[in-house]
Every structure is written in structure tokens, then in C-alpha cells.
Design a protein around this motif. Structure first.
Motif, PDB file in Angstrom:
ATOM      1  N   PHE B   6       0.824  -1.206   0.000  1.00  0.00           N
ATOM      2  CA  PHE B   6       0.000   0.000   0.000  1.00  0.00           C
ATOM      3  C   PHE B   6       0.855   1.251   0.000  1.00  0.00           C
ATOM      4  N   SER B   7       0.516   2.202  -0.864  1.00  0.00           N
ATOM      5  CA  SER B   7       1.023   3.558  -0.666  1.00  0.00           C
ATOM      6  C   SER B   7      -0.080   4.509  -1.088  1.00  0.00           C
ATOM      7  N   LEU B   8      -0.127   5.639  -0.393  1.00  0.00           N
ATOM      8  CA  LEU B   8      -1.204   6.595  -0.629  1.00  0.00           C
ATOM      9  C   LEU B   8      -0.985   7.286  -1.974  1.00  0.00           C
ATOM     10  N   HIS B   9      -2.067   7.433  -2.747  1.00  0.00           N
ATOM     11  CA  HIS B   9      -1.996   8.136  -4.030  1.00  0.00           C
ATOM     12  C   HIS B   9      -1.480   9.565  -3.799  1.00  0.00           C
ATOM     13  N   PRO B  10      -0.564  10.044  -4.670  1.00  0.00           N
ATOM     14  CA  PRO B  10       0.029  11.377  -4.475  1.00  0.00           C
ATOM     15  C   PRO B  10      -1.006  12.497  -4.359  1.00  0.00           C
ATOM     16  N   GLN B  11      -2.125  12.383  -5.074  1.00  0.00           N
ATOM     17  CA  GLN B  11      -3.142  13.448  -4.993  1.00  0.00           C
ATOM     18  C   GLN B  11      -3.803  13.471  -3.615  1.00  0.00           C
ATOM     19  N   LEU B  12      -4.081  12.292  -3.073  1.00  0.00           N
ATOM     20  CA  LEU B  12      -4.656  12.230  -1.717  1.00  0.00           C
ATOM     21  C   LEU B  12      -3.633  12.742  -0.707  1.00  0.00           C
ATOM     22  N   ASN B  13      -2.388  12.384  -0.917  1.00  0.00           N
ATOM     23  CA  ASN B  13      -1.324  12.855  -0.036  1.00  0.00           C
ATOM     24  C   ASN B  13      -1.236  14.385  -0.052  1.00  0.00           C
ATOM     25  N   ALA B  14      -1.384  14.972  -1.235  1.00  0.00           N
ATOM     26  CA  ALA B  14      -1.252  16.424  -1.373  1.00  0.00           C
ATOM     27  C   ALA B  14      -2.445  17.173  -0.777  1.00  0.00           C
ATOM     28  N   ASP B  15      -3.631  16.561  -0.829  1.00  0.00           N
ATOM     29  CA  ASP B  15      -4.866  17.273  -0.462  1.00  0.00           C
ATOM     30  C   ASP B  15      -5.266  17.094   0.998  1.00  0.00           C
ATOM     31  N   THR B  16      -4.563  16.255   1.741  1.00  0.00           N
ATOM     32  CA  THR B  16      -5.057  15.876   3.067  1.00  0.00           C
ATOM     33  C   THR B  16      -3.953  15.879   4.128  1.00  0.00           C
ATOM     34  N   THR B  17      -4.393  15.771   5.369  1.00  0.00           N
ATOM     35  CA  THR B  17      -3.499  15.586   6.518  1.00  0.00           C
ATOM     36  C   THR B  17      -3.896  14.267   7.179  1.00  0.00           C
ATOM     37  N   PRO B  18      -2.920  13.381   7.489  1.00  0.00           N
ATOM     38  CA  PRO B  18      -3.300  12.117   8.122  1.00  0.00           C
ATOM     39  C   PRO B  18      -3.854  12.331   9.530  1.00  0.00           C
ATOM     40  N   VAL B  19      -4.943  11.650   9.842  1.00  0.00           N
ATOM     41  CA  VAL B  19      -5.484  11.636  11.207  1.00  0.00           C
ATOM     42  C   VAL B  19      -4.918  10.420  11.932  1.00  0.00           C
ATOM     43  N   GLY B  20      -4.949   9.270  11.281  1.00  0.00           N
ATOM     44  CA  GLY B  20      -4.402   8.055  11.882  1.00  0.00           C
ATOM     45  C   GLY B  20      -4.992   6.837  11.204  1.00  0.00           C
ATOM     46  N   ASP B  21      -4.656   5.674  11.708  1.00  0.00           N
ATOM     47  CA  ASP B  21      -5.090   4.423  11.089  1.00  0.00           C
ATOM     48  C   ASP B  21      -6.123   3.698  11.936  1.00  0.00           C
ATOM     49  N   LEU B  22      -7.229   3.291  11.313  1.00  0.00           N
ATOM     50  CA  LEU B  22      -8.146   2.306  11.892  1.00  0.00           C
ATOM     51  C   LEU B  22      -7.676   0.930  11.397  1.00  0.00           C
ATOM     52  N   PRO B  23      -8.292  -0.167  11.863  1.00  0.00           N
ATOM     53  CA  PRO B  23      -7.752  -1.483  11.474  1.00  0.00           C
ATOM     54  C   PRO B  23      -7.591  -1.676   9.960  1.00  0.00           C
ATOM     55  N   LEU B  24      -8.555  -1.213   9.168  1.00  0.00           N
ATOM     56  CA  LEU B  24      -8.439  -1.382   7.711  1.00  0.00           C
ATOM     57  C   LEU B  24      -7.966  -0.125   6.995  1.00  0.00           C
ATOM     58  N   THR B  25      -8.446   1.026   7.432  1.00  0.00           N
ATOM     59  CA  THR B  25      -8.270   2.242   6.629  1.00  0.00           C
ATOM     60  C   THR B  25      -7.351   3.273   7.269  1.00  0.00           C
ATOM     61  N   ARG B  26      -6.731   4.081   6.416  1.00  0.00           N
ATOM     62  CA  ARG B  26      -6.075   5.304   6.863  1.00  0.00           C
ATOM     63  C   ARG B  26      -7.107   6.420   6.804  1.00  0.00           C
ATOM     64  N   VAL B  27      -7.203   7.195   7.903  1.00  0.00           N
ATOM     65  CA  VAL B  27      -8.165   8.296   7.972  1.00  0.00           C
ATOM     66  C   VAL B  27      -7.423   9.597   7.700  1.00  0.00           C
ATOM     67  N   LEU B  28      -7.949  10.363   6.762  1.00  0.00           N
ATOM     68  CA  LEU B  28      -7.317  11.607   6.332  1.00  0.00           C
ATOM     69  C   LEU B  28      -8.282  12.767   6.522  1.00  0.00           C
ATOM     70  N   LEU B  29      -7.737  13.935   6.871  1.00  0.00           N
ATOM     71  CA  LEU B  29      -8.549  15.152   6.913  1.00  0.00           C
ATOM     72  C   LEU B  29      -8.325  15.917   5.616  1.00  0.00           C
ATOM     73  N   MET B  30      -9.405  16.178   4.881  1.00  0.00           N
ATOM     74  CA  MET B  30      -9.303  16.971   3.645  1.00  0.00           C
ATOM     75  C   MET B  30      -8.968  18.403   4.034  1.00  0.00           C
ATOM     76  N   ASN B  31      -8.007  18.968   3.340  1.00  0.00           N
ATOM     77  CA  ASN B  31      -7.546  20.317   3.689  1.00  0.00           C
ATOM     78  C   ASN B  31      -8.459  21.368   3.057  1.00  0.00           C
ATOM     79  N   ASP B  32      -9.716  21.364   3.524  1.00  0.00           N
ATOM     80  CA  ASP B  32     -10.715  22.298   3.022  1.00  0.00           C
ATOM     81  C   ASP B  32     -11.640  22.676   4.179  1.00  0.00           C
ATOM     82  N   ALA B  33     -11.430  23.890   4.676  1.00  0.00           N
ATOM     83  CA  ALA B  33     -12.170  24.340   5.855  1.00  0.00           C
ATOM     84  C   ALA B  33     -13.634  24.659   5.543  1.00  0.00           C
TER      85      ALA B  33
END
Lengths: 143, 143
Positions: B6-33
Motif C-alpha cells: 500500500f502507498s497513498l496516491h500522491p493526490q490524496l497525499n497532497a490534499d489531506t493531513t493524516p489523522v491516523g489508522d483504523l484497522p483497515l483504513t487510513r483516515v485523512l482530513l481533507m484540507n478544506d475548511a
């Protein structure tokens, strides 16, 4: 007073043709020939969010989304599925499952609000609902 | 050759901040207030559709969507949740969970393509990711 029995929201009723019922959801064909577009509505009253469903019903909904997604992909050979529970306009929980192609009317945008709905003619709608019934192995509710 | 890890898609990496990992998923915060907006990405290689997941992983994804939805609703007192797996632009499977309000920048439309993203300032982003970590009971991946 919250509704005690399920009835389909009038807007969903106006915009769709029924395909048939899976164990939890009613499957509807969106009357928009721009995209092969199905909608799943859990046949339970007073449900607006996925998290309003009990855990078992959430799992069943997931299974039915997968069943409809698989059938839709097989029938349309689409390039991408779009799956969404929005409900900003129609609060009754409904899940869109939409077959997308790179040459469709909205690609790569989400479909909502992009191209005016293009109603099916009767023969095409009948053909498509029949195909989905067979692919989903569900009976025609009209008997 | 398909990716083996697994590696995070560059676009998701650019648009978000990591919150943390649940058992299956990585949780990201979209950088849009404009909207409290989380994204869940199953940490598995080569997955584009929900139906690319094994049945058990689909059930786990559903549980994690529910967990994130519940936390987001509790923290924001939002009027509606929008849950969607689209992926027309970024093919890596990712599920949007968005808190919507009647006074937000796109209501009642879906959020995509309506208002330009409004980046968080550092303090607000730090505060929000911290709140989500606590609400989801997940550790800060930065240790």
C-alpha cells in the motif's frame, strides 16, 4: 410523529422506475439515460443516515450495494462505479450506484447537477429494468 | 505490474493531513475548511472499487465508515452526512465522509467542484486532527 411503515419519498418515486426488491432495499432505476444509474432504498421507516441503521442492516446494505455494483459493472462494462449516500435534498436514505464511462455526460465530475436528465423511452426503460431484474435475480414486483 | 504494498496516491497525499489508522483504513482530513471532511483509504494495494475488496474487508470498511460518521456527527453537530466512493480522478479506493450544514458553501449540492478549497491554517488543522484522533480513539502516527 415518525412514520411507522416504509413508503418511498415522492421525489424518488417521481425520478425512478422500480426494478424490484432485495432483502433490505428497493432497487430503482434513475430515469436518466446519460448514465446507467441505480438507487437502493432500505425499506425501513425514518432512516436518513447509514448510521441510523442497526449494525446488521448496515452489513446487509453493504452486501446489496456489492450485488448491485457487480451486476451493473457486468451489464455495462463501465470504467468506474460511483457509490454515494448524500441525501441533502431527499432525506430518506438512498444509495446511488452509478456506472461511469470516460465518454459520459459528466466525466470526470460527479453526475449531480451537471447534465440535464435524459429520460429513457419506454422500450429502453423496459429493456433495462428487465436486464437488471435478471442480473440481480429479483422478481418483477408487478407479478 | 500491480503494486504489492500500500502507498497513498500522491493526490490524496497532497490534499489531506493524516489523522491516523483504523484497522483497515487510513483516515485523512481533507484540507478544506469549507466542510469537516474525512477520507478513508483501505491500506491495501490495487483496490479501486468497493467490490474489489473481499467480503470481510467490505464489512470492516462499513464498520469504519460508521465509526468515522458517528465521530464526525458528534463533533460537528452537522445536519447531514455525505458518504461517497467516487474515484473518477483518483482511482485508489477512498471513501469521503463529509459533514454538511444548511449554511455551508455548497448546500444542498454535493461538495465536489462547487467552492474552491479553503485551506486550514496550521493551528486549526492541528486542533481538528487532534479532536478526530480522540473521538476515534486512534493514536497519533507521528508517535
Amino acid at each position: 410523529m415518525p412514520a411507522l411503515t416504509f413508503s418511498l419519498h415522492p421525489q424518488l418515486n417521481a425520478d425512478t422506475t422500480p426494478v424490484g426488491d432485495l432483502p433490505l432495499t428497493r432497487v430503482l432505476l434513475m430515469n436518466d439515460a446519460n448514465y446507467p444509474w441505480l438507487i437502493l432504498v432500505p425499506r425501513l421507516p425514518g432512516v436518513s443516515e447509514i448510521i441510523d441503521l442497526e449494525e446488521n442492516a448496515q452489513i446487509q446494505l453493504t452486501a446489496e450495494i456489492a450485488r448491485v455494483s457487480t451486476a451493473l459493472k457486468a451489464l455495462t462494462a463501465c470504467e468506474k462505479l460511483n457509490v454515494a449516500a448524500l441525501g441533502n435534498v431527499v432525506p430518506q436514505l438512498h444509495v446511488h450506484v452509478i456506472a461511469r464511462r470516460r465518454d459520459d455526460a459528466a466525466w470526470p465530475k460527479p453526475v449531480w447537477g451537471v447534465a440535464p436528465a435524459k429520460p429513457y423511452d419506454d422500450a429502453a426503460r423496459e429493456h433495462l429494468t428487465g436486464s437488471f431484474r435478471r442480473a440481480l435475480q429479483i422478481a418483477d414486483a408487478r407479478g
